[in-house]
Design a protein around this motif. Structure first.
Motif, PDB file in Angstrom:
ATOM      1  N   LYS A  21      -3.630   1.052   9.329  1.00 46.86           N
ATOM      2  CA  LYS A  21      -3.276   2.354   9.905  1.00 46.86           C
ATOM      3  C   LYS A  21      -2.533   2.176  11.215  1.00 46.86           C
ATOM      4  CE  LYS A  21      -5.329   6.749  11.405  1.00 46.86           C
ATOM      5  NZ  LYS A  21      -6.607   7.510  11.576  1.00 46.86           N
ATOM      6  N   HIS A  22      -2.974   1.223  12.019  1.00 41.48           N
ATOM      7  CA  HIS A  22      -2.308   0.966  13.301  1.00 41.48           C
ATOM      8  C   HIS A  22      -0.887   0.453  13.084  1.00 41.48           C
ATOM      9  CE1 HIS A  22      -1.626  -0.552  17.390  1.00 41.48           C
ATOM     10  NE2 HIS A  22      -1.170  -1.651  16.805  1.00 41.48           N
ATOM     11  N   PHE A  23      -0.726  -0.534  12.226  1.00 44.01           N
ATOM     12  CA  PHE A  23       0.584  -1.171  12.063  1.00 44.01           C
ATOM     13  C   PHE A  23       1.617  -0.255  11.426  1.00 44.01           C
ATOM     14  CE2 PHE A  23      -1.886  -5.278  12.263  1.00 44.01           C
ATOM     15  CZ  PHE A  23      -1.326  -5.701  13.465  1.00 44.01           C
ATOM     16  N   VAL A  24       1.213   0.594  10.486  1.00 42.10           N
ATOM     17  CA  VAL A  24       2.192   1.467   9.828  1.00 42.10           C
ATOM     18  C   VAL A  24       2.714   2.527  10.791  1.00 42.10           C
ATOM     19  CG1 VAL A  24       1.248   1.110   7.515  1.00 42.10           C
ATOM     20  CG2 VAL A  24       0.425   3.032   8.899  1.00 42.10           C
ATOM     21  N   GLN A  25       2.003   2.752  11.882  1.00 44.17           N
ATOM     22  CA  GLN A  25       2.450   3.727  12.877  1.00 44.17           C
ATOM     23  C   GLN A  25       3.328   3.099  13.959  1.00 44.17           C
ATOM     24  OE1 GLN A  25      -1.318   5.309  14.238  1.00 44.17           O
ATOM     25  NE2 GLN A  25      -1.450   6.792  12.567  1.00 44.17           N
ATOM     26  N   GLU A  26       3.417   1.772  13.944  1.00 42.12           N
ATOM     27  CA  GLU A  26       4.211   1.065  14.950  1.00 42.12           C
ATOM     28  C   GLU A  26       5.682   1.016  14.540  1.00 42.12           C
ATOM     29  OE1 GLU A  26       2.813  -1.025  17.973  1.00 42.12           O
ATOM     30  OE2 GLU A  26       1.853   0.921  17.599  1.00 42.12           O
ATOM     31  N   ASN A  27       6.554   1.121  15.521  1.00 45.95           N
ATOM     32  CA  ASN A  27       7.990   1.048  15.249  1.00 45.95           C
ATOM     33  C   ASN A  27       8.397  -0.375  14.898  1.00 45.95           C
ATOM     34  OD1 ASN A  27       8.403   3.777  15.830  1.00 45.95           O
ATOM     35  ND2 ASN A  27       8.644   3.370  18.020  1.00 45.95           N
ATOM     36  N   ASN A  28       9.379  -0.482  14.025  1.00 47.86           N
ATOM     37  CA  ASN A  28       9.986  -1.761  13.690  1.00 47.86           C
ATOM     38  C   ASN A  28       8.970  -2.799  13.210  1.00 47.86           C
ATOM     39  OD1 ASN A  28      12.484  -3.056  13.461  1.00 47.86           O
ATOM     40  ND2 ASN A  28      12.126  -4.244  15.320  1.00 47.86           N
ATOM     41  N   THR A  29       7.971  -2.326  12.466  1.00 46.87           N
ATOM     42  CA  THR A  29       6.920  -3.210  11.980  1.00 46.87           C
ATOM     43  C   THR A  29       6.714  -3.016  10.480  1.00 46.87           C
ATOM     44  OG1 THR A  29       5.750  -3.171  14.103  1.00 46.87           O
ATOM     45  CG2 THR A  29       4.481  -3.853  12.184  1.00 46.87           C
ATOM     46  N   LYS A  30       6.787  -4.103   9.747  1.00 46.90           N
ATOM     47  CA  LYS A  30       6.462  -4.078   8.320  1.00 46.90           C
ATOM     48  C   LYS A  30       5.009  -4.505   8.162  1.00 46.90           C
ATOM     49  CE  LYS A  30      11.092  -5.247   6.593  1.00 46.90           C
ATOM     50  NZ  LYS A  30      11.890  -6.244   5.811  1.00 46.90           N
ATOM     51  N   CYS A  31       4.250  -3.761   7.381  1.00 46.25           N
ATOM     52  CA  CYS A  31       2.844  -4.089   7.169  1.00 46.25           C
ATOM     53  C   CYS A  31       2.639  -4.571   5.732  1.00 46.25           C
ATOM     54  CB  CYS A  31       1.957  -2.882   7.449  1.00 46.25           C
ATOM     55  SG  CYS A  31       0.192  -3.249   7.318  1.00 46.25           S
ATOM     56  N   VAL A  32       2.010  -5.725   5.612  1.00 43.96           N
ATOM     57  CA  VAL A  32       1.704  -6.310   4.305  1.00 43.96           C
ATOM     58  C   VAL A  32       0.195  -6.296   4.120  1.00 43.96           C
ATOM     59  CG1 VAL A  32       1.849  -8.369   2.852  1.00 43.96           C
ATOM     60  CG2 VAL A  32       3.731  -7.803   4.433  1.00 43.96           C
ATOM     61  N   ALA A  33      -0.260  -5.728   3.032  1.00 41.01           N
ATOM     62  CA  ALA A  33      -1.696  -5.621   2.768  1.00 41.01           C
ATOM     63  C   ALA A  33      -2.089  -6.523   1.612  1.00 41.01           C
ATOM     64  CB  ALA A  33      -2.066  -4.168   2.450  1.00 41.01           C
ATOM     65  N   LEU A  34      -3.069  -7.395   1.860  1.00 41.41           N
ATOM     66  CA  LEU A  34      -3.632  -8.243   0.810  1.00 41.41           C
ATOM     67  C   LEU A  34      -5.049  -7.768   0.535  1.00 41.41           C
ATOM     68  CD1 LEU A  34      -2.537 -11.821   1.991  1.00 41.41           C
ATOM     69  CD2 LEU A  34      -1.312 -10.242   0.498  1.00 41.41           C
ATOM     70  N   SER A  35      -5.328  -7.424  -0.704  1.00 42.70           N
ATOM     71  CA  SER A  35      -6.634  -6.876  -1.036  1.00 42.70           C
ATOM     72  C   SER A  35      -6.897  -7.023  -2.530  1.00 42.70           C
ATOM     73  CB  SER A  35      -6.699  -5.395  -0.644  1.00 42.70           C
ATOM     74  OG  SER A  35      -7.909  -4.809  -1.057  1.00 42.70           O
ATOM     75  N   ARG A  36      -8.181  -7.054  -2.884  1.00 42.35           N
ATOM     76  CA  ARG A  36      -8.524  -7.088  -4.305  1.00 42.35           C
ATOM     77  C   ARG A  36      -8.414  -5.700  -4.919  1.00 42.35           C
ATOM     78  NH1 ARG A  36     -14.221 -10.177  -4.229  1.00 42.35           N
ATOM     79  NH2 ARG A  36     -14.463  -8.735  -2.500  1.00 42.35           N
ATOM     80  N   SER A  37      -8.317  -4.669  -4.057  1.00 42.09           N
ATOM     81  CA  SER A  37      -8.181  -3.292  -4.534  1.00 42.09           C
ATOM     82  C   SER A  37      -6.824  -2.736  -4.127  1.00 42.09           C
ATOM     83  CB  SER A  37      -9.285  -2.409  -3.929  1.00 42.09           C
ATOM     84  OG  SER A  37     -10.565  -2.926  -4.221  1.00 42.09           O
ATOM     85  N   LYS A  38      -6.268  -1.889  -4.965  1.00 39.35           N
ATOM     86  CA  LYS A  38      -4.977  -1.280  -4.663  1.00 39.35           C
ATOM     87  C   LYS A  38      -5.155  -0.168  -3.634  1.00 39.35           C
ATOM     88  CE  LYS A  38      -0.819   0.420  -6.993  1.00 39.35           C
ATOM     89  NZ  LYS A  38      -0.483   1.402  -5.949  1.00 39.35           N
ATOM     90  N   LEU A  39      -4.276  -0.123  -2.644  1.00 39.00           N
ATOM     91  CA  LEU A  39      -4.322   0.917  -1.626  1.00 39.00           C
ATOM     92  C   LEU A  39      -3.511   2.121  -2.073  1.00 39.00           C
ATOM     93  CD1 LEU A  39      -3.800  -1.191   1.635  1.00 39.00           C
ATOM     94  CD2 LEU A  39      -5.902  -0.746   0.377  1.00 39.00           C
ATOM     95  N   GLU A  40      -3.896   3.284  -1.564  1.00 38.41           N
ATOM     96  CA  GLU A  40      -3.169   4.504  -1.894  1.00 38.41           C
ATOM     97  C   GLU A  40      -1.870   4.607  -1.102  1.00 38.41           C
ATOM     98  OE1 GLU A  40      -5.686   7.858  -1.373  1.00 38.41           O
ATOM     99  OE2 GLU A  40      -7.138   7.244  -2.899  1.00 38.41           O
ATOM    100  N   SER A  41      -1.834   3.958   0.062  1.00 41.42           N
ATOM    101  CA  SER A  41      -0.677   4.047   0.945  1.00 41.42           C
ATOM    102  C   SER A  41       0.589   3.509   0.298  1.00 41.42           C
ATOM    103  CB  SER A  41      -0.950   3.289   2.254  1.00 41.42           C
ATOM    104  OG  SER A  41       0.207   3.268   3.061  1.00 41.42           O
ATOM    105  N   THR A  42       1.689   4.215   0.498  1.00 42.51           N
ATOM    106  CA  THR A  42       2.993   3.757   0.012  1.00 42.51           C
ATOM    107  C   THR A  42       3.817   3.189   1.157  1.00 42.51           C
ATOM    108  OG1 THR A  42       3.903   5.983   0.346  1.00 42.51           O
ATOM    109  CG2 THR A  42       3.014   5.469  -1.846  1.00 42.51           C
ATOM    110  N   GLU A  43       3.219   3.126   2.342  1.00 40.39           N
ATOM    111  CA  GLU A  43       3.936   2.661   3.534  1.00 40.39           C
ATOM    112  C   GLU A  43       3.784   1.168   3.760  1.00 40.39           C
ATOM    113  OE1 GLU A  43       3.752   5.959   6.819  1.00 40.39           O
ATOM    114  OE2 GLU A  43       1.755   5.784   5.921  1.00 40.39           O
ATOM    115  N   VAL A  44       3.035   0.495   2.907  1.00 41.65           N
ATOM    116  CA  VAL A  44       2.810  -0.928   3.096  1.00 41.65           C
ATOM    117  C   VAL A  44       3.274  -1.712   1.869  1.00 41.65           C
ATOM    118  CG1 VAL A  44       0.829  -0.531   4.607  1.00 41.65           C
ATOM    119  CG2 VAL A  44       0.458  -0.853   2.162  1.00 41.65           C
ATOM    120  N   ILE A  45       3.575  -2.986   2.091  1.00 34.27           N
ATOM    121  CA  ILE A  45       3.867  -3.911   1.007  1.00 34.27           C
ATOM    122  C   ILE A  45       2.519  -4.438   0.519  1.00 34.27           C
ATOM    123  CG2 ILE A  45       5.035  -6.054   0.369  1.00 34.27           C
ATOM    124  CD1 ILE A  45       6.851  -5.580   2.864  1.00 34.27           C
TER     125      ILE A  45
END
Length: 266
Positions: A21-45
């Motif tokens: 949540k913090h990183f997706v709100q930061e400017n010029n920042t790509k957020c990559v999420a690694l998880s065993r569960s799929k996230l609902e967010s479409t703002e992250v890789i």
């Protein structure tokens, strides 16, 4: 090269989700999420992967494009905790120094499985003339320094992880381009913690640490390029609490934990 990339492991957990949540709100920042569960967010890789799967984790990391990344951040809050009572775990009675492999692997190998291919990719960028910096951030418990016998496997795993990160950060080979951070936290209000300790009283729980506080207090340290190694504590202040006295009173610790876990009658 002016883009920052933040990789968050365990992104579907309470702490990981707060960092995402913090990183997706930061400017010029790509957020990559690694998880065993799929996230609902479409703002992250997103990569759905079990970090104990070395091959699967490596394949996920290899897909990342670091060519335009100036600063790379890895926030790794993954790892199982287990309360270990010698009296109730006969297999540990025979060898008081035996370490639980599941606890160790979940805290240490999950990190190494991400970092090894990440460092390899970073080295390739550096060989092409890039100067991408890398922050490696691990997490532990404030109680680790007291070597509590009831969670010795967890503490051993965290101490091993500390050394791994510290050695990389201080390696002359990287010329200061890798920095290591370790965030020690007190009991944190997460889903796993609530499942582990269902009999915690309302009064006790009011002093549990909120994930949002961990993010707020750790980010300035994670983002800073210096020093190369830094370890901080994040906690809620419990009135009248004396850590030296409490953490050396094993019977009190045992009684409290077994009551909170529901192993003894209240």
């Amino acid at each position: 090269m002016n883009t920052r990339m933040a990789i968050v492991t365990g992104a579907s957990g309470a702490v990981g989700a707060c960092y995402v949540k913090h990183f997706v709100q930061e400017n010029n920042t790509k957020c990559v999420a690694l998880s065993r569960s799929k996230l609902e967010s479409t703002e992250v890789i997103q990569f759905k992967v079990d970090l104990l799967d070395e091959k699967g984790t490596r394949e996920a990391i290899e897909q990342l494009d670091l060519s335009e990344v100036s600063d790379l951040i890895l926030v790794h809050g993954v790892g199982k905790f287990k309360y270990e009572d010698l009296e109730s775990l006969p297999h540990l009675n025979h060898d008081r120094h035996k370490i639980d492999d599941e606890v160790f692997s979940s805290n240490y190998h999950t990190f190494v499985n991400v970092v090894n291919p990440l460092v390899k990719k970073l080295n390739e960028e550096h060989q092409r003339g890039g100067k991408t910096t890398l922050a490696l951030c691990g997490f532990g418990s404030i109680s680790d320094r007291y070597k509590i016998p009831f969670w010795r496997s967890y503490t051993y795993a965290k101490d091993t992880l500390r050394k791994y990160i510290k050695d990389l950060a201080k390696s002359e080979d990287w010329k200061g381009l890798i920095r290591g951070r370790f965030i020690n936290v007190s009991t944190t209000d997460t889903g796993n913690e609530n499942k582990l300790r269902p009999n915690v009283t309302v009064e006790e729980k009011q002093y549990w640490l909120k994930p949002e506080k961990i993010v707020a207090q750790s980010m300035p340290v994670i983002e800073s390029l210096k020093p190369l190694w830094q370890e901080i504590d994040v906690y809620e202040i419990l009135p009248g609490f004396n850590p030296e006295e409490y953490y050396n009173d094993y019977q009190t610790i045992k009684g409290k934990w077994e009551r909170q876990m529901g192993l003894t009658k209240v």
